[in-house]
Every structure is written in C-alpha cells, then in structure tokens.
Design a protein around this motif. Structure first.
Motif, short mmCIF file in Angstrom:
data_model
loop_
_atom_site.label_atom_id
_atom_site.label_comp_id
_atom_site.label_asym_id
_atom_site.label_seq_id
_atom_site.Cartn_x
_atom_site.Cartn_y
_atom_site.Cartn_z
N PHE A 17 -1.97 -118.89 0.53
CA PHE A 17 -1.79 -117.77 1.46
C PHE A 17 -0.31 -117.57 1.82
O PHE A 17 0.01 -116.80 2.72
N ARG A 18 0.60 -118.25 1.15
CA ARG A 18 2.00 -118.23 1.57
C ARG A 18 2.65 -116.85 1.56
O ARG A 18 3.57 -116.59 2.34
N ASP A 19 2.20 -115.93 0.70
CA ASP A 19 2.83 -114.61 0.62
C ASP A 19 2.04 -113.52 1.34
O ASP A 19 2.29 -112.34 1.13
N VAL A 20 1.12 -113.93 2.21
CA VAL A 20 0.35 -112.97 2.99
C VAL A 20 1.18 -112.49 4.17
O VAL A 20 1.80 -113.29 4.88
N THR A 21 1.21 -111.19 4.38
CA THR A 21 1.94 -110.63 5.50
C THR A 21 1.03 -110.25 6.67
O THR A 21 1.49 -110.13 7.80
N LYS A 22 -0.26 -110.03 6.36
CA LYS A 22 -1.20 -109.62 7.41
C LYS A 22 -2.63 -109.82 6.92
O LYS A 22 -2.92 -109.66 5.73
N PHE A 23 -3.50 -110.19 7.85
CA PHE A 23 -4.93 -110.28 7.58
C PHE A 23 -5.60 -109.08 8.24
O PHE A 23 -5.54 -108.94 9.45
N GLN A 24 -6.22 -108.23 7.43
CA GLN A 24 -6.94 -107.07 7.98
C GLN A 24 -8.38 -107.49 8.22
O GLN A 24 -9.10 -107.79 7.27
#
Length: 78
Positions: free
Chosen positions: A67-74
C-alpha cells in the motif's frame, strides 16, 4: 499438481498491479493512487480466475500486499 512454468498474465490497472512470482511462490498485489472498492473487486477477481485456471492455494506460500503508493482510500461505492 506441479507449478506451471509460466505465470498468469499480470493485472495492470491505474490503481492495482497483481502478479504471481514463481520463484518465491508469492502473489504480489500493489495498490497505488486512490483505492476504490472496484479496484479491490478487480484484484479478487484476478485471484479467483487464477485459482480456477492456473494455480491453487497449495501452489503458493502467500501474498504480499503493498500500500506504499496509495494516496487515498475511497470508502463505499461512488
């Protein structure tokens, strides 16, 4: 059942990358950008299809979920 010599076709989308690593016997899931419920559905569909056509749970040791490159969880379906 022996492991196949060629892994299944990797999954590449804007937000999800999945592939099977034959050497380590791991399934790698890399999330990036904004994760949506649809992205997770696509990832699980790729796994389900792979289990039916290419590998079974005894062929692999596990999964790595990155998940290191996740910017947001919708959350939820929008």
């Amino acid at each position: 059942m022996p492991l196949p010599t060629t892994p299944p076709k990797p999954l590449y989308t804007k937000n999800v990358v999945c592939y099977a690593d034959l050497e380590t016997r791991l399934i790698v899931h890399k999330y990036q950008n904004i994760i949506t419920p649809k992205d997770t559905e696509i990832m699980y569909q790729w796994i389900a299809e792979g289990m039916q056509t290419w590998f079974n749970e005894d062929d692999f040791r596990g999964s790595i979920i990155d998940f290191r490159d996740v910017t947001k969880f919708q959350l939820g379906n929008k």
